[in-house]
Design a protein around this motif. Structure first.
Motif, PDB file in Angstrom:
ATOM      1  N   THR A   1       0.829  -1.209   0.000  1.00 21.33           N
ATOM      2  CA  THR A   1       0.000   0.000   0.000  1.00 21.33           C
ATOM      3  C   THR A   1       0.862   1.257   0.000  1.00 21.33           C
ATOM      4  OG1 THR A   1      -1.470  -1.279   1.415  1.00 21.33           O
ATOM      5  CG2 THR A   1      -2.046   1.020   1.065  1.00 21.33           C
ATOM      6  N   GLY A   2       1.873   1.282   0.885  1.00 13.62           N
ATOM      7  CA  GLY A   2       2.765   2.437   0.951  1.00 13.62           C
ATOM      8  C   GLY A   2       3.432   2.698  -0.393  1.00 13.62           C
ATOM      9  N   THR A   3       3.925   1.632  -1.011  1.00  8.60           N
ATOM     10  CA  THR A   3       4.619   1.788  -2.291  1.00  8.60           C
ATOM     11  C   THR A   3       3.668   2.272  -3.386  1.00  8.60           C
ATOM     12  OG1 THR A   3       6.044  -0.036  -1.629  1.00  8.60           O
ATOM     13  CG2 THR A   3       6.139   0.617  -3.920  1.00  8.60           C
TER      14      THR A   3
ATOM     15  N   ALA B   1       8.272  13.495   8.802  1.00  6.71           N
ATOM     16  CA  ALA B   1       7.189  12.512   8.645  1.00  6.71           C
ATOM     17  C   ALA B   1       7.158  11.512   9.806  1.00  6.71           C
ATOM     18  CB  ALA B   1       7.351  11.777   7.317  1.00  6.71           C
ATOM     19  N   ARG B   2       8.064  11.688  10.745  1.00  7.53           N
ATOM     20  CA  ARG B   2       8.177  10.806  11.914  1.00  7.53           C
ATOM     21  C   ARG B   2       8.274   9.333  11.524  1.00  7.53           C
ATOM     22  NH1 ARG B   2       4.052  14.043  14.375  1.00  7.53           N
ATOM     23  NH2 ARG B   2       5.016  15.724  15.541  1.00  7.53           N
TER      24      ARG B   2
ATOM     25  N   ARG C   1      10.543   3.508   7.092  1.00  2.00           N
ATOM     26  CA  ARG C   1      11.775   4.069   6.525  1.00  2.00           C
ATOM     27  C   ARG C   1      12.179   3.332   5.257  1.00  2.00           C
ATOM     28  NH1 ARG C   1      14.572   6.881  11.049  1.00  2.00           N
ATOM     29  NH2 ARG C   1      16.434   6.867   9.775  1.00  2.00           N
ATOM     30  N   GLY C   2      12.054   2.009   5.296  1.00  2.00           N
ATOM     31  CA  GLY C   2      12.430   1.206   4.128  1.00  2.00           C
ATOM     32  C   GLY C   2      11.539   1.501   2.931  1.00  2.00           C
ATOM     33  N   VAL C   3      10.229   1.585   3.174  1.00  2.00           N
ATOM     34  CA  VAL C   3       9.296   1.878   2.076  1.00  2.00           C
ATOM     35  C   VAL C   3       9.601   3.262   1.502  1.00  2.00           C
ATOM     36  CG1 VAL C   3       6.877   2.372   1.529  1.00  2.00           C
ATOM     37  CG2 VAL C   3       7.453   0.327   2.830  1.00  2.00           C
ATOM     38  N   GLY C   4       9.849   4.235   2.398  1.00  2.00           N
ATOM     39  CA  GLY C   4      10.182   5.586   1.949  1.00  2.00           C
ATOM     40  C   GLY C   4      11.425   5.608   1.069  1.00  2.00           C
TER      41      GLY C   4
ATOM     42  N   GLY D   1       8.184  10.722   2.297  1.00  2.00           N
ATOM     43  CA  GLY D   1       7.417  10.991   3.503  1.00  2.00           C
ATOM     44  C   GLY D   1       6.051  10.325   3.489  1.00  2.00           C
ATOM     45  N   ILE D   2       5.342  10.450   2.359  1.00  2.00           N
ATOM     46  CA  ILE D   2       3.974   9.937   2.307  1.00  2.00           C
ATOM     47  C   ILE D   2       3.946   8.410   2.234  1.00  2.00           C
ATOM     48  CG2 ILE D   2       1.815   9.957   0.978  1.00  2.00           C
ATOM     49  CD1 ILE D   2       2.484  12.869   0.197  1.00  2.00           C
ATOM     50  N   SER D   3       4.752   7.818   1.345  1.00  3.06           N
ATOM     51  CA  SER D   3       4.741   6.350   1.239  1.00  3.06           C
ATOM     52  C   SER D   3       5.183   5.722   2.561  1.00  3.06           C
ATOM     53  CB  SER D   3       5.651   5.887   0.091  1.00  3.06           C
ATOM     54  OG  SER D   3       6.996   6.176   0.381  1.00  3.06           O
ATOM     55  N   GLY D   4       6.200   6.332   3.185  1.00  2.00           N
ATOM     56  CA  GLY D   4       6.689   5.811   4.466  1.00  2.00           C
ATOM     57  C   GLY D   4       5.647   5.912   5.561  1.00  2.00           C
ATOM     58  N   SER D   5       4.940   7.057   5.623  1.00  2.73           N
ATOM     59  CA  SER D   5       3.908   7.240   6.656  1.00  2.73           C
ATOM     60  C   SER D   5       2.792   6.230   6.501  1.00  2.73           C
ATOM     61  CB  SER D   5       3.288   8.631   6.569  1.00  2.73           C
ATOM     62  OG  SER D   5       4.264   9.599   6.752  1.00  2.73           O
ATOM     63  N   VAL D   6       2.344   6.041   5.240  1.00  3.88           N
ATOM     64  CA  VAL D   6       1.256   5.081   4.994  1.00  3.88           C
ATOM     65  C   VAL D   6       1.681   3.693   5.455  1.00  3.88           C
ATOM     66  CG1 VAL D   6      -0.050   3.905   3.178  1.00  3.88           C
ATOM     67  CG2 VAL D   6       0.251   6.380   3.082  1.00  3.88           C
ATOM     68  N   ALA D   7       2.897   3.283   5.056  1.00  9.61           N
ATOM     69  CA  ALA D   7       3.376   1.955   5.425  1.00  9.61           C
ATOM     70  C   ALA D   7       3.530   1.826   6.936  1.00  9.61           C
ATOM     71  CB  ALA D   7       4.700   1.668   4.730  1.00  9.61           C
ATOM     72  N   GLN D   8       4.084   2.873   7.552  1.00 12.98           N
ATOM     73  CA  GLN D   8       4.319   2.826   8.997  1.00 12.98           C
ATOM     74  C   GLN D   8       3.012   2.724   9.766  1.00 12.98           C
ATOM     75  OE1 GLN D   8       7.635   4.943  11.047  1.00 12.98           O
ATOM     76  NE2 GLN D   8       6.014   6.322  11.653  1.00 12.98           N
ATOM     77  N   ARG D   9       2.015   3.506   9.316  1.00 15.01           N
ATOM     78  CA  ARG D   9       0.728   3.478   9.999  1.00 15.01           C
ATOM     79  C   ARG D   9       0.096   2.087   9.900  1.00 15.01           C
ATOM     80  NH1 ARG D   9      -1.970   9.010   9.768  1.00 15.01           N
ATOM     81  NH2 ARG D   9       0.127   9.302  10.580  1.00 15.01           N
TER      82      ARG D   9
END
Lengths: 229, 123
Positions: free
Chosen positions: A95-97, A171-172, A179-182, B105-113
């Motif tokens: 989803t993140g990617t 983005a915390r 971090r990896g996805v980012g 920032g956005i892809s990482g936030s979505v994945a982290q959440r």
């Protein structure tokens, strides 16, 4: 000078510069001292000062470049080691990617459209967040310039390494998944290399994001471009 | 066998998988690069236990430790394109950086959440 001598010289130059950059990085730990950035800048300055062209550098550089293929293949190893953790993270990573791919295509396209750049440049900037060969073929099939696309891929890669501490703070992003996805979705293999230096799980997540991103962006780019341009 | 020889032999092995990946790409006319196909291939070979972890540990470990090194020739290539960023073109660098930051920032936030609690359990 004959080619063998130039090749040896350029390879030795690259190894020494990389070794030196690694030592500087270990000492200062600032992102602008990341080995990839420091080595690139140092070598470019050296070549310019000595009036060597990129073609001359590549007489030796191409041998290192040949090893980039197997180096990417080697990423399968940490991926395999972390397979159990990664299996549980399929949905967040995917989803993140996916969201990252949409953000990357549309922000690159809209920002360059609003600032009035030609379609040639817009098409070349669209696929910047994926690995070079994929980006080049996406740009080519949409009407961009392949070599220009490769330059934007480098901006996303090197630039991503440079700005990632700030972005991750804002983005915390604290865990290895976020971090990896980012890193993987924004800065492809160059980001993955940097993520891997820090933590092998983060690097493995970045590897997956990079591979998925290449697939997703190639599928989404043509449609999204048509829609937004 | 000395460690250097082991590393070199294993890198040759990785190179062969890369060549196989490239061959697959060309045979089926795929848009995915040969190196990435090789990566997926090696992962499958490891998962199916057709390749033992021991056969690649040193070589793959070496390449991953020095991963940025192998990108240097490619990144040095930007030196030929300074002209693109002259004048108004300098904006393109900022656009590239801004867009990259947004993706990260956005892809990482979505994945982290989404990873949320599941990840905390592993830390």
């Amino acid at each position: 000078m004959n080619d063998v001598l130039i090749a040896v010289m350029m390879i030795v130059l690259t190894i020494i510069t990389y070794k030196g950059a690694t030592l500087v990085y270990q000492r200062f730990r600032r992102m602008y001292t990341a080995p990839i950035i420091l080595s690139t800048v140092a070598i470019i300055i050296f070549l310019l000062v000595c009036h060597f062209s990129y073609e001359t550098y590549m007489v030796g550089g191409k041998w290192i470049d040949h090893l980039l293929g197997p180096a990417v293949v080697a990423l399968a190893y940490p991926l395999y080691q972390y397979r159990d953790i990664l299996k549980k993270m399929v949905l967040p990573v995917l989803t993140g990617t996916f969201v990252g791919a949409v953000v990357g295509i549309s922000s690159g396209l809209l920002l360059s459209k609003w600032t009035g750049f030609s379609e040639l440049i817009i098409y070349s900037i669209v696929p910047k967040s994926v690995t070079t060969p994929v980006a080049m073929s996406i740009a080519e099939s949409s009407g961009g310039v392949m070599s220009l696309a490769a330059v934007f891929v480098m901006i996303a890669g090197i630039g991503g390494v440079l700005i990632h501490p700030a972005v991750m703070r804002v983005a915390r992003l604290q865990g290895q998944i976020g971090r990896g996805v980012g890193m993987g979705s924004a800065s492809h293999a160059i980001g993955t290399a940097t993520a891997m230096e820090r933590d092998h799980l983060e690097g493995s997540v970045s590897t997956i994001a990079m591979v998925l991103s290449a697939v997703i962006v190639s599928i989404l780019a043509p449609g999204l471009t048509l829609l937004l341009l | 066998m000395s460690k250097a020889v082991t590393i070199i032999l294993q890198i040759i092995g990785l190179y062969l998988i890369y060549l196989l990946g490239t061959a697959i790409q060309h045979t089926f006319n795929l848009f995915i690069p040969g190196s990435v196909i090789g990566l997926i291939l090696l992962f499958l070979l490891l998962s199916l236990k057709l390749v033992s972890e021991r056969w690649i540990t040193e070589g793959a470990g070496f390449m991953i430790t020095h991963l940025p090194f192998f990108f240097i020739p490619a990144t040095v290539g930007v030196m030929g394109y300074a002209y693109v960023f002259k004048g108004k073109g300098i904006l393109l660098i900022f656009i590239g950086l801004l867009s990259t930051g947004l993706v990260m920032g956005i892809s990482g936030s979505v994945a982290q959440r989404l990873a949320g609690r599941r990840e905390k359990a592993h830390e």
